[in-house]
Design an enzyme around this catalytic site. Structure first.
Site, mmCIF file in Angstrom:
data_model
loop_
_atom_site.group_PDB
_atom_site.id
_atom_site.type_symbol
_atom_site.label_atom_id
_atom_site.label_comp_id
_atom_site.label_asym_id
_atom_site.label_seq_id
_atom_site.Cartn_x
_atom_site.Cartn_y
_atom_site.Cartn_z
ATOM 1 N N HIS A 155 -24.217 -82.718 -11.969
ATOM 2 C CA HIS A 155 -24.169 -82.777 -10.510
ATOM 3 C C HIS A 155 -25.573 -83.049 -9.983
ATOM 4 O O HIS A 155 -26.563 -82.583 -10.558
ATOM 5 C CB HIS A 155 -23.638 -81.448 -9.956
ATOM 6 C CG HIS A 155 -23.376 -81.513 -8.482
ATOM 7 N ND1 HIS A 155 -24.380 -81.395 -7.559
ATOM 8 C CD2 HIS A 155 -22.242 -81.743 -7.790
ATOM 9 C CE1 HIS A 155 -23.857 -81.542 -6.349
ATOM 10 N NE2 HIS A 155 -22.564 -81.746 -6.455
ATOM 11 N N SER A 192 -19.416 -85.783 0.979
ATOM 12 C CA SER A 192 -18.971 -85.674 2.379
ATOM 13 C C SER A 192 -17.495 -86.054 2.575
ATOM 14 O O SER A 192 -17.146 -86.648 3.600
ATOM 15 C CB SER A 192 -19.880 -86.485 3.304
ATOM 16 O OG SER A 192 -21.186 -85.943 3.299
ATOM 17 N N GLY A 218 -23.259 -83.582 1.040
ATOM 18 C CA GLY A 218 -23.634 -82.565 2.019
ATOM 19 C C GLY A 218 -24.336 -83.096 3.248
ATOM 20 O O GLY A 218 -24.961 -82.337 3.989
ATOM 21 N N GLU A 250 -27.229 -81.792 -7.698
ATOM 22 C CA GLU A 250 -28.057 -80.596 -7.470
ATOM 23 C C GLU A 250 -28.629 -80.064 -8.780
ATOM 24 O O GLU A 250 -29.731 -79.519 -8.823
ATOM 25 C CB GLU A 250 -27.229 -79.537 -6.718
ATOM 26 C CG GLU A 250 -27.030 -79.951 -5.265
ATOM 27 C CD GLU A 250 -25.674 -79.585 -4.681
ATOM 28 O OE1 GLU A 250 -24.997 -78.683 -5.202
ATOM 29 O OE2 GLU A 250 -25.283 -80.224 -3.678
ATOM 30 N N GLU A 292 -20.785 -89.832 -7.107
ATOM 31 C CA GLU A 292 -21.261 -89.068 -5.956
ATOM 32 C C GLU A 292 -22.646 -89.583 -5.575
ATOM 33 O O GLU A 292 -23.659 -89.124 -6.142
ATOM 34 C CB GLU A 292 -21.360 -87.580 -6.308
ATOM 35 C CG GLU A 292 -20.047 -86.922 -6.603
ATOM 36 C CD GLU A 292 -20.084 -85.436 -6.257
ATOM 37 O OE1 GLU A 292 -19.203 -84.989 -5.515
ATOM 38 O OE2 GLU A 292 -21.004 -84.742 -6.700
ATOM 39 N N ASN A 310 -15.471 -78.044 -5.417
ATOM 40 C CA ASN A 310 -16.744 -77.501 -5.919
ATOM 41 C C ASN A 310 -17.303 -76.532 -4.890
ATOM 42 O O ASN A 310 -17.847 -76.949 -3.863
ATOM 43 C CB ASN A 310 -17.712 -78.677 -6.158
ATOM 44 C CG ASN A 310 -19.085 -78.209 -6.601
ATOM 45 O OD1 ASN A 310 -19.283 -77.039 -6.920
ATOM 46 N ND2 ASN A 310 -20.045 -79.131 -6.603
ATOM 47 N N LYS A 363 -19.765 -74.563 -5.224
ATOM 48 C CA LYS A 363 -21.226 -74.409 -5.365
ATOM 49 C C LYS A 363 -21.610 -72.929 -5.288
ATOM 50 O O LYS A 363 -20.931 -72.090 -5.872
ATOM 51 C CB LYS A 363 -21.955 -75.243 -4.300
ATOM 52 C CG LYS A 363 -21.472 -76.693 -4.261
ATOM 53 C CD LYS A 363 -22.352 -77.591 -3.436
ATOM 54 C CE LYS A 363 -21.745 -78.984 -3.376
ATOM 55 N NZ LYS A 363 -22.609 -79.963 -2.756
HETATM 56 P P1 PGA Z 1 -19.951 -82.296 -0.209
HETATM 57 O O1 PGA Z 1 -20.354 -82.033 -1.743
HETATM 58 O O2 PGA Z 1 -18.459 -82.547 -0.193
HETATM 59 O O3 PGA Z 1 -20.326 -81.032 0.493
HETATM 60 O O4 PGA Z 1 -20.721 -83.481 0.239
HETATM 61 C C1 PGA Z 1 -19.748 -82.781 -2.760
HETATM 62 C C2 PGA Z 1 -20.313 -82.349 -4.075
HETATM 63 O O5 PGA Z 1 -21.496 -82.027 -4.129
HETATM 64 O O6 PGA Z 1 -19.611 -82.310 -5.092
#
Ligand code: PGA
Length: 249
Positions: A94, A208, A172, A96, A166, A9, A11
């Site tokens: 997601h 992460s 993140g 976000e 997640e 992803n 983003k």
């Molecule tokens: P990250 O994001 O690996 O940067 O923690 C995972 C995600 O949001 O799908």
């Protein structure tokens, strides 16, 4: 150990040129046996990346979609329009999208239905916030999210829907969910899903994930793959993930 999915992803980390360059390098140098590698770039790079990946084993995904097929919906892109340019998977729900853009379980369900209708695989993210975890409401939150996703969902085959666990607090932050903890939660998620469908719904872990810890997740019986954000946005780190997975297979 067999890893079914490595989902990247990107983003809004990469612009058009950066996305195309990374996709081309991955296409050129990365292979991973039977694992389905899928990149989820920014929408504006999808068509060009589809061209770059043509004839390779790397798949294309989108980061979001609308629930309507076409019409007066400013700023929206439908699953059909995405499918027409080569998209096979669409991330939905997601954290976000939920927390920054205010999407709720009802919106997400409509998007899932829209994806299934046109034959694009929804990859639906679920997870609890830090506060919910601390207040002992993790299972309650996941149960609700799964109910909204799965209740009366017309699945006709295995792997038509993918769910990614997640935890919001792990995205993140560098604070990945401990594998044993993720395993317990994924067992709970699996049982909940099985109460709605007898079709196989692959489960991913995300939050992460790095080249250093990826093996500890895909070694779990409950995990069929990983959804990786920032560690998938640089070539070295992407290759690090792939190499780690190769070592484990
Ligand atoms: P990250 O994001 O690996 O940067 O923690 C995972 C995600 O949001 O799908």
């Amino acid at each position: 150990m067999s890893v079914q999915y490595l989902f990247a992803n990107w983003k809004m980390y990469l612009d058009f040129d950066e996305s195309c360059i990374l996709a081309a390098r991955i296409r050129e140098h990365v292979t991973l046996g039977d694992t389905t590698i899928t990149v989820f770039p920014t929408d504006i790079a999808l068509k060009e990346i589809d061209r770059i990946l043509e004839g390779s084993d790397i798949h294309l995904g989108a980061q979001n979609a609308a629930w309507v097929p076409r019409g007066a919906y400013t700023g929206a892109v439908s699953p059909q329009i995405l499918k027409d340019i080569g998209v096979e998977y669409i991330l939905l729900g997601h954290s976000e999208r939920r927390h920054i853009f205010g999407e709720d379980d009802t919106d997400i369900r409509k998007k899932i239905d829209a994806c299934l209708e046109v034959g694009v695989t929804p990859v639906v993210c679920i997870g609890e916030t830090k506060q919910e975890k601390e207040e002992g409401k993790r299972e309650y939150r996941l149960k609700k999210q799964i109910m909204k996703i799965c209740e009366n969902l017309p699945l006709t085959r295995d792997n038509e829907l993918i769910i990614a666990y997640e935890p919001v607090w792990a995205i993140g932050t560098g604070d990945a969910c401990l594998p044993a903890d993720a395993d317990n939660v994924l067992t709970f998620i699996q049982t909940e899903i099985q109460s709605y469908t007898d079709k196989a719904v692959p489960l991913l872990y995300g939050g992460s994930v790095t080249p250093e810890n990826v093996l500890s997740y895909v070694s779990l019986q409950t995990v069929q793959g990983v959804l990786v954000g920032s560690a998938s946005t640089g070539y070295e780190s992407f290759v690090g993930l792939v190499d780690a997975l190769k070592q484990g297979s």
